[in-house]
Design a protein around this motif. Structure first.
Motif, mmCIF file in Angstrom:
data_model
loop_
_atom_site.group_PDB
_atom_site.id
_atom_site.type_symbol
_atom_site.label_atom_id
_atom_site.label_comp_id
_atom_site.label_asym_id
_atom_site.label_seq_id
_atom_site.Cartn_x
_atom_site.Cartn_y
_atom_site.Cartn_z
ATOM 1 N N ASP A 89 0.840 -1.203 0.000
ATOM 2 C CA ASP A 89 0.000 0.000 0.000
ATOM 3 C C ASP A 89 0.879 1.258 0.000
ATOM 4 O O ASP A 89 1.655 1.489 0.925
ATOM 5 N N SER A 90 0.737 2.077 -1.023
ATOM 6 C CA SER A 90 1.558 3.280 -1.179
ATOM 7 C C SER A 90 1.401 4.254 -0.012
ATOM 8 O O SER A 90 2.385 4.812 0.476
ATOM 9 N N LEU A 91 0.160 4.467 0.429
ATOM 10 C CA LEU A 91 -0.070 5.385 1.543
ATOM 11 C C LEU A 91 0.641 4.892 2.803
ATOM 12 O O LEU A 91 1.323 5.660 3.485
ATOM 13 N N VAL A 92 0.509 3.622 3.091
ATOM 14 C CA VAL A 92 1.149 3.059 4.284
ATOM 15 C C VAL A 92 2.666 3.143 4.159
ATOM 16 O O VAL A 92 3.361 3.476 5.118
ATOM 17 N N ARG A 93 3.200 2.874 2.985
ATOM 18 C CA ARG A 93 4.654 3.001 2.768
ATOM 19 C C ARG A 93 5.118 4.425 3.041
ATOM 20 O O ARG A 93 6.137 4.647 3.686
ATOM 21 N N GLN A 94 4.336 5.390 2.565
ATOM 22 C CA GLN A 94 4.679 6.800 2.822
ATOM 23 C C GLN A 94 4.638 7.108 4.311
ATOM 24 O O GLN A 94 5.530 7.780 4.830
ATOM 25 N N ILE A 95 3.611 6.607 4.976
ATOM 26 C CA ILE A 95 3.488 6.830 6.418
ATOM 27 C C ILE A 95 4.685 6.220 7.146
ATOM 28 O O ILE A 95 5.307 6.864 7.995
ATOM 29 N N LEU A 96 5.018 4.976 6.803
ATOM 30 C CA LEU A 96 6.148 4.302 7.449
ATOM 31 C C LEU A 96 7.451 5.065 7.215
ATOM 32 O O LEU A 96 8.251 5.245 8.134
ATOM 33 N N GLY A 103 11.590 10.239 10.773
ATOM 34 C CA GLY A 103 11.401 10.637 12.172
ATOM 35 C C GLY A 103 10.428 11.779 12.399
ATOM 36 O O GLY A 103 10.518 12.482 13.400
ATOM 37 N N LEU A 104 9.479 11.951 11.484
ATOM 38 C CA LEU A 104 8.517 13.048 11.627
ATOM 39 C C LEU A 104 7.439 12.707 12.657
ATOM 40 O O LEU A 104 7.122 11.536 12.876
ATOM 41 N N SER A 105 6.853 13.736 13.230
ATOM 42 C CA SER A 105 5.708 13.549 14.128
ATOM 43 C C SER A 105 4.508 13.130 13.286
ATOM 44 O O SER A 105 4.498 13.302 12.060
ATOM 45 N N TRP A 106 3.484 12.607 13.958
ATOM 46 C CA TRP A 106 2.281 12.212 13.218
ATOM 47 C C TRP A 106 1.660 13.417 12.516
ATOM 48 O O TRP A 106 1.178 13.312 11.382
ATOM 49 N N THR A 107 1.689 14.562 13.153
ATOM 50 C CA THR A 107 1.148 15.780 12.546
ATOM 51 C C THR A 107 1.917 16.135 11.285
ATOM 52 O O THR A 107 1.332 16.455 10.244
ATOM 53 N N ALA A 108 3.248 16.069 11.355
ATOM 54 C CA ALA A 108 4.084 16.377 10.187
ATOM 55 C C ALA A 108 3.880 15.345 9.078
ATOM 56 O O ALA A 108 3.889 15.700 7.891
ATOM 57 N N GLY A 115 -3.672 15.906 1.159
ATOM 58 C CA GLY A 115 -4.934 15.273 0.789
ATOM 59 C C GLY A 115 -5.966 15.262 1.909
ATOM 60 O O GLY A 115 -6.808 14.373 1.967
ATOM 61 N N GLY A 116 -5.899 16.213 2.802
ATOM 62 C CA GLY A 116 -6.873 16.276 3.893
ATOM 63 C C GLY A 116 -6.585 15.301 5.029
ATOM 64 O O GLY A 116 -7.405 15.139 5.931
ATOM 65 N N ASN A 117 -5.450 14.634 4.996
ATOM 66 C CA ASN A 117 -5.100 13.719 6.082
ATOM 67 C C ASN A 117 -4.800 14.497 7.346
ATOM 68 O O ASN A 117 -4.230 15.588 7.298
ATOM 69 N N THR A 118 -5.199 13.913 8.458
ATOM 70 C CA THR A 118 -4.945 14.522 9.758
ATOM 71 C C THR A 118 -4.002 13.613 10.543
ATOM 72 O O THR A 118 -3.737 12.477 10.144
ATOM 73 N N GLU A 119 -3.547 14.132 11.661
ATOM 74 C CA GLU A 119 -2.710 13.331 12.553
ATOM 75 C C GLU A 119 -3.419 12.025 12.899
ATOM 76 O O GLU A 119 -2.834 10.945 12.812
ATOM 77 N N GLU A 120 -4.686 12.140 13.251
ATOM 78 C CA GLU A 120 -5.455 10.948 13.628
ATOM 79 C C GLU A 120 -5.654 9.983 12.466
ATOM 80 O O GLU A 120 -5.584 8.772 12.642
ATOM 81 N N SER A 121 -5.861 10.502 11.267
ATOM 82 C CA SER A 121 -6.121 9.606 10.132
ATOM 83 C C SER A 121 -4.870 8.815 9.742
ATOM 84 O O SER A 121 -4.967 7.623 9.448
ATOM 85 N N VAL A 122 -3.700 9.449 9.764
ATOM 86 C CA VAL A 122 -2.491 8.699 9.408
ATOM 87 C C VAL A 122 -2.112 7.724 10.517
ATOM 88 O O VAL A 122 -1.654 6.612 10.249
#
Length: 138
Positions: A89-96, A103-108, A115-122
């Motif tokens: 999954d491309s999105l998950v790979r980007q998140i990982l 080493g970014l924070s969830w917010t970053a 794309g409208g993603n929030t800290e909680e959504s990622v």
């Protein structure tokens, strides 16, 4: 098998690899200038070796130890990086990548993905993926 702790440790592993490489350069520098030790260090001891020779041997042992540690850490880094690359999954790979490699924070992470993603959504996307990973491993 990559664990959540392996993912979390990745940034520290990368930092340690860099620190060990710097320490190895320092040891090589000290070995290069070992010939400038005082004349008293050139006197042979009971073992037939000079203090200078024993000093160089000790530095070589330290260098070998550092090299072995750096190699072990690099292998662990490679395994985690390969695991991330294998996630379909491309999105998950980007998140990982953004979270654990960069080493970014969830917010970053959310901001960088956009794309409208929030800290909680990622965060939720990651933990859903991870829960699925755990289930499929069993």
């Amino acid at each position: 098998m990559v664990t959540l702790q392996d993912l979390k440790d990745l940034r520290y592993i990368q930092g340690e690899i860099t620190a060990l490489a710097e320490r190895e350069r320092e040891i090589v520098h000290r070995m290069t200038y070992a010939a400038s030790v005082p004349a008293a260090a050139r006197v042979k001891g009971d073992d037939g070796r000079t203090g200078e020779e024993r000093y160089r041997d000790a530095l070589e042992q330290v260098q070998e130890s550092l090299c072995q540690r750096r190699l072990a850490l690099a292998e662990k880094e490679a395994a985690v990086t390969a695991y991330i690359g294998s996630v379909p999954d491309s999105l998950v790979r980007q998140i990982l990548t953004l979270r654990f490699v960069d080493g970014l924070s969830w917010t970053a992470v959310a901001h960088r993905i956009g794309g409208g993603n929030t800290e909680e959504s990622v965060k939720k996307a990651f933990y859903r993926f991870w829960a699925h990973e755990i289930r499929t491993r069993q």
